[in-house]
Structures are given as structure tokens and as C-alpha cells.
Design a protein around this motif. Sequence first.
Motif, PDB file in Angstrom:
ATOM      1  N   VAL A 113     -22.499  68.805  88.222  1.00 40.73           N
ATOM      2  CA  VAL A 113     -23.912  68.183  87.817  1.00 40.73           C
ATOM      3  C   VAL A 113     -23.895  66.633  87.695  1.00 40.73           C
ATOM      4  CG1 VAL A 113     -25.567  67.797  86.204  1.00 40.73           C
ATOM      5  CG2 VAL A 113     -25.050  70.242  86.901  1.00 40.73           C
ATOM      6  N   LEU A 114     -22.587  66.171  86.982  1.00 44.60           N
ATOM      7  CA  LEU A 114     -22.345  64.883  86.867  1.00 44.60           C
ATOM      8  C   LEU A 114     -22.216  64.080  87.986  1.00 44.60           C
ATOM      9  CD1 LEU A 114     -19.569  64.729  83.777  1.00 44.60           C
ATOM     10  CD2 LEU A 114     -22.016  63.723  83.803  1.00 44.60           C
ATOM     11  N   ILE A 115     -21.485  64.561  89.001  1.00 42.00           N
ATOM     12  CA  ILE A 115     -21.361  63.957  90.340  1.00 42.00           C
ATOM     13  C   ILE A 115     -22.683  63.751  90.973  1.00 42.00           C
ATOM     14  CG2 ILE A 115     -20.274  64.284  92.628  1.00 42.00           C
ATOM     15  CD1 ILE A 115     -18.027  65.731  91.369  1.00 42.00           C
ATOM     16  N   LEU A 116     -23.531  64.956  90.886  1.00 44.68           N
ATOM     17  CA  LEU A 116     -24.852  64.912  91.688  1.00 44.68           C
ATOM     18  C   LEU A 116     -25.527  63.898  90.962  1.00 44.68           C
ATOM     19  CD1 LEU A 116     -25.779  68.746  91.895  1.00 44.68           C
ATOM     20  CD2 LEU A 116     -24.960  67.277  93.706  1.00 44.68           C
ATOM     21  N   GLN A 117     -25.701  63.601  89.921  1.00 43.09           N
ATOM     22  CA  GLN A 117     -26.617  62.614  89.336  1.00 43.09           C
ATOM     23  C   GLN A 117     -26.270  61.304  89.833  1.00 43.09           C
ATOM     24  OE1 GLN A 117     -28.902  63.913  87.733  1.00 43.09           O
ATOM     25  NE2 GLN A 117     -27.868  65.733  87.969  1.00 43.09           N
ATOM     26  N   LEU A 118     -25.203  61.134  90.073  1.00 40.50           N
ATOM     27  CA  LEU A 118     -24.694  59.520  90.528  1.00 40.50           C
ATOM     28  C   LEU A 118     -25.394  59.458  92.136  1.00 40.50           C
ATOM     29  CD1 LEU A 118     -21.040  59.654  89.868  1.00 40.50           C
ATOM     30  CD2 LEU A 118     -23.050  58.252  88.666  1.00 40.50           C
ATOM     31  N   LEU A 119     -25.775  60.548  92.783  1.00 42.87           N
ATOM     32  CA  LEU A 119     -26.491  60.248  94.142  1.00 42.87           C
ATOM     33  C   LEU A 119     -27.974  60.470  94.394  1.00 42.87           C
ATOM     34  CD1 LEU A 119     -23.722  63.206  95.809  1.00 42.87           C
ATOM     35  CD2 LEU A 119     -23.649  60.706  95.747  1.00 42.87           C
ATOM     36  N   MET A 148     -27.953  59.897  83.033  1.00 41.84           N
ATOM     37  CA  MET A 148     -27.750  61.276  83.615  1.00 41.84           C
ATOM     38  C   MET A 148     -26.342  61.588  83.279  1.00 41.84           C
ATOM     39  SD  MET A 148     -30.073  63.382  83.311  1.00 41.84           S
ATOM     40  CE  MET A 148     -30.088  64.649  84.412  1.00 41.84           C
ATOM     41  N   PRO A 149     -25.272  60.862  83.864  1.00 40.47           N
ATOM     42  CA  PRO A 149     -23.842  61.077  83.817  1.00 40.47           C
ATOM     43  C   PRO A 149     -23.450  60.996  82.453  1.00 40.47           C
ATOM     44  CG  PRO A 149     -24.532  59.697  85.644  1.00 40.47           C
ATOM     45  CD  PRO A 149     -25.759  59.864  84.900  1.00 40.47           C
ATOM     46  N   ALA A 150     -24.119  60.094  81.515  1.00 45.09           N
ATOM     47  CA  ALA A 150     -23.794  59.971  80.193  1.00 45.09           C
ATOM     48  C   ALA A 150     -23.959  61.201  79.442  1.00 45.09           C
ATOM     49  CB  ALA A 150     -24.417  58.853  79.597  1.00 45.09           C
ATOM     50  N   LEU A 151     -25.260  61.968  79.726  1.00 41.79           N
ATOM     51  CA  LEU A 151     -25.758  63.227  79.164  1.00 41.79           C
ATOM     52  C   LEU A 151     -24.907  64.207  79.508  1.00 41.79           C
ATOM     53  CD1 LEU A 151     -29.531  62.824  79.293  1.00 41.79           C
ATOM     54  CD2 LEU A 151     -28.280  62.715  77.281  1.00 41.79           C
ATOM     55  N   GLY A 152     -24.296  64.184  80.676  1.00 41.29           N
ATOM     56  CA  GLY A 152     -23.250  65.275  81.160  1.00 41.29           C
ATOM     57  C   GLY A 152     -22.142  65.142  80.615  1.00 41.29           C
ATOM     58  N   LEU A 153     -21.584  63.942  80.443  1.00 38.08           N
ATOM     59  CA  LEU A 153     -20.155  63.619  79.649  1.00 38.08           C
ATOM     60  C   LEU A 153     -20.418  64.366  78.264  1.00 38.08           C
ATOM     61  CD1 LEU A 153     -19.078  60.300  80.713  1.00 38.08           C
ATOM     62  CD2 LEU A 153     -18.087  62.387  81.233  1.00 38.08           C
ATOM     63  N   LEU A 154     -21.485  63.924  77.454  1.00 42.89           N
ATOM     64  CA  LEU A 154     -21.570  64.618  76.194  1.00 42.89           C
ATOM     65  C   LEU A 154     -21.885  66.121  76.175  1.00 42.89           C
ATOM     66  CD1 LEU A 154     -24.609  62.071  74.875  1.00 42.89           C
ATOM     67  CD2 LEU A 154     -22.053  62.227  74.110  1.00 42.89           C
ATOM     68  N   LEU A 155     -22.241  66.668  77.275  1.00 43.75           N
ATOM     69  CA  LEU A 155     -22.388  68.075  77.289  1.00 43.75           C
ATOM     70  C   LEU A 155     -21.005  68.845  77.613  1.00 43.75           C
ATOM     71  CD1 LEU A 155     -24.583  70.431  77.516  1.00 43.75           C
ATOM     72  CD2 LEU A 155     -24.453  69.999  80.197  1.00 43.75           C
ATOM     73  N   LEU A 156     -20.213  67.887  78.059  1.00 41.01           N
ATOM     74  CA  LEU A 156     -18.861  68.452  78.362  1.00 41.01           C
ATOM     75  C   LEU A 156     -17.919  68.378  76.796  1.00 41.01           C
ATOM     76  CD1 LEU A 156     -17.281  66.888  81.534  1.00 41.01           C
ATOM     77  CD2 LEU A 156     -17.400  69.418  80.911  1.00 41.01           C
ATOM     78  N   VAL A 157     -18.538  67.652  76.025  1.00 43.27           N
ATOM     79  CA  VAL A 157     -17.592  67.624  74.684  1.00 43.27           C
ATOM     80  C   VAL A 157     -17.710  68.797  73.917  1.00 43.27           C
ATOM     81  CG1 VAL A 157     -17.653  66.455  72.348  1.00 43.27           C
ATOM     82  CG2 VAL A 157     -17.978  65.100  74.305  1.00 43.27           C
ATOM     83  N   PRO A 158     -18.591  69.458  73.927  1.00 48.39           N
ATOM     84  CA  PRO A 158     -18.593  70.629  73.232  1.00 48.39           C
ATOM     85  C   PRO A 158     -17.599  71.791  73.880  1.00 48.39           C
ATOM     86  CG  PRO A 158     -21.007  70.149  73.285  1.00 48.39           C
ATOM     87  CD  PRO A 158     -20.056  69.159  74.123  1.00 48.39           C
ATOM     88  N   ASN A 170     -31.072  72.327  88.340  1.00 47.57           N
ATOM     89  CA  ASN A 170     -31.845  73.014  87.854  1.00 47.57           C
ATOM     90  C   ASN A 170     -31.140  74.268  87.658  1.00 47.57           C
ATOM     91  OD1 ASN A 170     -34.527  73.870  86.625  1.00 47.57           O
ATOM     92  ND2 ASN A 170     -34.784  75.003  88.497  1.00 47.57           N
ATOM     93  N   VAL A 171     -30.389  74.696  88.806  1.00 46.09           N
ATOM     94  CA  VAL A 171     -29.811  76.166  88.830  1.00 46.09           C
ATOM     95  C   VAL A 171     -28.577  76.090  87.606  1.00 46.09           C
ATOM     96  CG1 VAL A 171     -28.124  77.401  90.060  1.00 46.09           C
ATOM     97  CG2 VAL A 171     -30.540  76.697  91.105  1.00 46.09           C
ATOM     98  N   VAL A 172     -28.040  74.979  87.793  1.00 44.35           N
ATOM     99  CA  VAL A 172     -26.563  74.971  86.806  1.00 44.35           C
ATOM    100  C   VAL A 172     -27.025  74.907  85.293  1.00 44.35           C
ATOM    101  CG1 VAL A 172     -24.668  73.415  86.294  1.00 44.35           C
ATOM    102  CG2 VAL A 172     -25.221  73.921  88.826  1.00 44.35           C
ATOM    103  N   ALA A 173     -28.123  73.976  85.119  1.00 41.24           N
ATOM    104  CA  ALA A 173     -28.572  73.724  83.775  1.00 41.24           C
ATOM    105  C   ALA A 173     -28.912  74.889  83.167  1.00 41.24           C
ATOM    106  CB  ALA A 173     -29.634  72.580  83.655  1.00 41.24           C
ATOM    107  N   PHE A 174     -29.824  75.760  84.033  1.00 41.87           N
ATOM    108  CA  PHE A 174     -30.399  77.065  83.418  1.00 41.87           C
ATOM    109  C   PHE A 174     -29.244  77.954  83.262  1.00 41.87           C
ATOM    110  CE2 PHE A 174     -34.340  74.775  83.926  1.00 41.87           C
ATOM    111  CZ  PHE A 174     -35.145  75.478  82.864  1.00 41.87           C
TER     112      PHE A 174
END
Length: 216
Positions: free
Chosen positions: A20-26, A39-49, A113-117
Motif C-alpha cells: 500500500v505504501l508503494i501504491l500511494q507514491l503512484l 499517505m506513505p507516512a500513514l502507512g509507516l505509522l500503520l507498520l509500527v504496531p 481498498n482491498v488491502v485496508a479492509f
Amino acid sequence: METKTRHTRRWPASLAVVAVLILQLLVPPQINALPRWLMPALGLLLLVPLIYMNPFHLRRDEPWLRWVELVLLAVLVAVNAYYLAGMIFFLNNGDANEGKVLVKSALLIWVTNVVAFGLWYWEIDRGGPFARAPEHEREAERADLLFPQMTVDLDGWKKWLPGFTDYLYVSFTNATAFSPTDTLPLTARTKMLMAVQSAIALLTIAIIAARAVNVL
């Protein structure tokens, strides 16, 4: 033992977040008025947990980090819906002949959408992956999803537990069929999540992608 180890694997979820991080850059700038780094920053925060609780194998539980991850998932879905609104605005006010922009945007939004849900279903079903693990003492909550493997009495499936790929498949089929397929939602919160996901997928495919194909 294989069921337990498969169930407690965390690396598929971590890999999904990286994708998802990579996709947001595109995401095309035509539909994104937000800073490209958001969005990449949000994805990185999502990786923290995931990283804090071990990205490869589930060994410890931190309930507060799970709630942080759920909040970040909600923000991720909200921003993805914002991208969808940006596509609709671009379609009505931009250059309608830029079919490649529409196709690319629709694909990125749909996959996100698929990955997030998928992550969301994985985190809420029966209190999360740690609570579902039979080797841990924490009591699992009532089931949010009814998998077909839970309804059959066949050799090799009696102690089956869903892993992340199973929830990702549920998310994929819900975004494709716009409704549950082999796995049924049991709780109101899961039904609402599936409704929101189906609405985003339906708008993305039926309106944006269909128009883009006509342009191309």
C-alpha cells in the motif's frame, strides 16, 4: 501445530502494508491535492504496531497498539475515499480524455481498498489475531465472520483458524462481488464495514473505470 503457526504469522500483513505504501507514491497528482508524503507516512505509522508486536510471528499482545492500528486504518480508508472523490471531481471538471489517469487512479484506489479492509477484518474478528490464537490464554470474542471451514466436519479442518490471507480473500471477493460470497458477516460492525467497502469499490469500478474504458 501447522494451523497455529500459520495463524500467528504476521509477515503477510506487514507485506500488504508495504505494498500500500508503494501504491500511494503512484497516485496521479490530478486527483491528489494532499501532500504526496501524507499517505506513505500513514502507512509507516500503520507498520509500527506490526513491527513492535513482531512482523513475522505473533508473540505478544499490546491492546492499545491494536486500537492505534484500527484508528490509522480508518484514516487510511477515509483518505482513499478522498482520492475517489478527487477522481469524480477530475472526471467532471478535468480533461475527460485522460483515460490513463482514470484507469491508474481507479486501480490504485481499488487495491488500497482491498488491502485496508483485509487488515481491518483481520484485526477485529474475535478480538484480533492474538485473541484468536488457541495457544494464548486471552479469551476470544464472538466471531465477526463465519468462514465455510468453521461449518464443516471434515478431517483436517476441525481445528482450522483463519490467517491474514483468508481475510484478504474476503476483502477481495467483497470488493469484486459487492457482497459477501463464501464468508458471511455475523456482527453489525462487520456488515457496516463491508457496506462501506462495497460502496467504494462500486463507485470506483462502475463509474470511474467504466468511463475510463470508454475514453480509451
